[in-house]
Design a protein around this motif. Structure first.
Motif, PDB file in Angstrom:
ATOM      1  N   PHE A 103       0.849  -1.186   0.000  1.00 45.33           N
ATOM      2  CA  PHE A 103       0.000   0.000   0.000  1.00 45.33           C
ATOM      3  C   PHE A 103       0.884   1.235   0.000  1.00 45.33           C
ATOM      4  O   PHE A 103       1.934   1.248   0.628  1.00 45.33           O
ATOM      5  CB  PHE A 103      -0.863  -0.011   1.274  1.00 45.33           C
ATOM      6  N   LYS A 104       0.456   2.242  -0.722  1.00 40.93           N
ATOM      7  CA  LYS A 104       1.161   3.531  -0.666  1.00 40.93           C
ATOM      8  C   LYS A 104       0.187   4.643  -1.018  1.00 40.93           C
ATOM      9  O   LYS A 104      -0.892   4.403  -1.565  1.00 40.93           O
ATOM     10  CB  LYS A 104       2.370   3.548  -1.596  1.00 40.93           C
ATOM     11  N   ILE A 105       0.591   5.844  -0.685  1.00 41.67           N
ATOM     12  CA  ILE A 105      -0.186   7.027  -1.024  1.00 41.67           C
ATOM     13  C   ILE A 105       0.747   8.004  -1.730  1.00 41.67           C
ATOM     14  O   ILE A 105       1.825   8.309  -1.222  1.00 41.67           O
ATOM     15  CB  ILE A 105      -0.788   7.709   0.227  1.00 41.67           C
ATOM     16  N   GLU A 106       0.324   8.473  -2.886  1.00 42.76           N
ATOM     17  CA  GLU A 106       1.041   9.540  -3.587  1.00 42.76           C
ATOM     18  C   GLU A 106       0.286  10.833  -3.306  1.00 42.76           C
ATOM     19  O   GLU A 106      -0.946  10.873  -3.395  1.00 42.76           O
ATOM     20  CB  GLU A 106       1.099   9.260  -5.088  1.00 42.76           C
ATOM     21  N   ILE A 107       1.025  11.887  -2.978  1.00 46.17           N
ATOM     22  CA  ILE A 107       0.406  13.158  -2.598  1.00 46.17           C
ATOM     23  C   ILE A 107       0.857  14.255  -3.552  1.00 46.17           C
ATOM     24  O   ILE A 107       2.051  14.507  -3.687  1.00 46.17           O
ATOM     25  CB  ILE A 107       0.774  13.541  -1.147  1.00 46.17           C
ATOM     26  N   ASP A 108      -0.107  14.881  -4.206  1.00 44.35           N
ATOM     27  CA  ASP A 108       0.151  16.052  -5.045  1.00 44.35           C
ATOM     28  C   ASP A 108      -0.513  17.243  -4.376  1.00 44.35           C
ATOM     29  O   ASP A 108      -1.518  17.094  -3.676  1.00 44.35           O
ATOM     30  CB  ASP A 108      -0.433  15.860  -6.452  1.00 44.35           C
ATOM     31  N   TYR A 109       0.025  18.431  -4.621  1.00 49.99           N
ATOM     32  CA  TYR A 109      -0.518  19.608  -3.954  1.00 49.99           C
ATOM     33  C   TYR A 109      -0.234  20.865  -4.765  1.00 49.99           C
ATOM     34  O   TYR A 109       0.622  20.887  -5.635  1.00 49.99           O
ATOM     35  CB  TYR A 109       0.099  19.760  -2.555  1.00 49.99           C
ATOM     36  N   THR A 110      -0.971  21.898  -4.428  1.00 47.73           N
ATOM     37  CA  THR A 110      -0.660  23.244  -4.911  1.00 47.73           C
ATOM     38  C   THR A 110      -0.594  24.153  -3.690  1.00 47.73           C
ATOM     39  O   THR A 110      -1.288  23.925  -2.697  1.00 47.73           O
ATOM     40  CB  THR A 110      -1.700  23.790  -5.913  1.00 47.73           C
ATOM     41  N   SER A 111       0.258  25.147  -3.799  1.00 49.29           N
ATOM     42  CA  SER A 111       0.449  26.107  -2.708  1.00 49.29           C
ATOM     43  C   SER A 111       0.079  27.498  -3.182  1.00 49.29           C
ATOM     44  O   SER A 111       0.148  27.797  -4.382  1.00 49.29           O
ATOM     45  CB  SER A 111       1.916  26.123  -2.262  1.00 49.29           C
ATOM     46  N   THR A 145      -3.207  24.986  -0.882  1.00 45.69           N
ATOM     47  CA  THR A 145      -4.561  25.363  -1.291  1.00 45.69           C
ATOM     48  C   THR A 145      -5.339  24.156  -1.810  1.00 45.69           C
ATOM     49  O   THR A 145      -6.563  24.151  -1.755  1.00 45.69           O
ATOM     50  CB  THR A 145      -4.522  26.458  -2.369  1.00 45.69           C
ATOM     51  N   SER A 146      -4.636  23.162  -2.326  1.00 51.85           N
ATOM     52  CA  SER A 146      -5.293  21.910  -2.707  1.00 51.85           C
ATOM     53  C   SER A 146      -4.312  20.762  -2.511  1.00 51.85           C
ATOM     54  O   SER A 146      -3.108  20.911  -2.712  1.00 51.85           O
ATOM     55  CB  SER A 146      -5.793  21.960  -4.150  1.00 51.85           C
ATOM     56  N   ILE A 147      -4.874  19.640  -2.091  1.00 52.45           N
ATOM     57  CA  ILE A 147      -4.088  18.432  -1.845  1.00 52.45           C
ATOM     58  C   ILE A 147      -4.856  17.269  -2.451  1.00 52.45           C
ATOM     59  O   ILE A 147      -6.064  17.128  -2.227  1.00 52.45           O
ATOM     60  CB  ILE A 147      -3.878  18.193  -0.332  1.00 52.45           C
ATOM     61  N   HIS A 148      -4.154  16.456  -3.239  1.00 46.41           N
ATOM     62  CA  HIS A 148      -4.785  15.276  -3.834  1.00 46.41           C
ATOM     63  C   HIS A 148      -4.037  14.036  -3.364  1.00 46.41           C
ATOM     64  O   HIS A 148      -2.813  13.936  -3.506  1.00 46.41           O
ATOM     65  CB  HIS A 148      -4.758  15.354  -5.366  1.00 46.41           C
ATOM     66  N   LEU A 149      -4.774  13.102  -2.798  1.00 46.68           N
ATOM     67  CA  LEU A 149      -4.222  11.853  -2.288  1.00 46.68           C
ATOM     68  C   LEU A 149      -4.600  10.717  -3.229  1.00 46.68           C
ATOM     69  O   LEU A 149      -5.784  10.524  -3.535  1.00 46.68           O
ATOM     70  CB  LEU A 149      -4.785  11.552  -0.898  1.00 46.68           C
ATOM     71  N   LYS A 150      -3.602   9.988  -3.678  1.00 45.57           N
ATOM     72  CA  LYS A 150      -3.861   8.806  -4.509  1.00 45.57           C
ATOM     73  C   LYS A 150      -3.510   7.582  -3.665  1.00 45.57           C
ATOM     74  O   LYS A 150      -2.340   7.296  -3.399  1.00 45.57           O
ATOM     75  CB  LYS A 150      -3.023   8.827  -5.780  1.00 45.57           C
ATOM     76  N   TYR A 151      -4.552   6.883  -3.202  1.00 52.67           N
ATOM     77  CA  TYR A 151      -4.383   5.675  -2.409  1.00 52.67           C
ATOM     78  C   TYR A 151      -4.171   4.512  -3.369  1.00 52.67           C
ATOM     79  O   TYR A 151      -5.035   4.231  -4.203  1.00 52.67           O
ATOM     80  CB  TYR A 151      -5.637   5.402  -1.582  1.00 52.67           C
TER      81      TYR A 151
END
Length: 134
Positions: free
Chosen positions: A68-76, A85-91
């Protein structure tokens, strides 16, 4: 918790659970690039919080993933303070995890259990997706 200055821009947090978290900055602002940045640690805390929830729930359902892993993308924000300001989690679930169990575990983490998500949601839009790999 105590935060100690290690000179230049390096700091060590000593947590209540008797562990250390080291943080540093890049050389262009006086650091030596020897550890993660504080905002990176904040995202890592979010990932750890929700990941622990999900694994705990799936183990209780007796359907843990093989991996299992989570990839995290974001904008600041462009200006200071440069908050997320936004965070996207890919489980990403690896192995035979029933889709409905994974969806329930992630939903419970995001809506009930993960304190880090609840706090960050006050300033950032948090979205997520589930990916299944064999």
């Amino acid at each position: 918790m105590t935060l100690n200055w290690n000179k230049k821009m390096k700091f060590t947090a000593h947590t209540e659970s008797n562990h250390e978290v080291v943080m540093d900055s890049s050389p262009n602002v006086g650091g030596e690039d020897t550890a993660a940045r504080p905002m990176e640690v904040l995202l890592a805390a979010l990932g750890g919080c929700t990941a622990m929830d999900v694994i705990s729930i799936l183990e209780k359902m007796k359907t843990p993933p093989k991996d299992f892993k989570i990839e995290i993308d974001y904008t600041s924000a462009k200006e200071h303070p440069k908050i997320y300001t936004s965070i996207h989690l890919k489980y990403i679930f690896i192995g035979n995890v029933p889709k409905e169990n994974a969806e329930k575990a992630v939903n419970l983490s995001q809506t009930k259990y993960c304190s880090a998500s609840a706090m960050l949601r006050k300033s950032a839009e948090i979205t997520y997706e589930l990916v299944f790999e064999s």
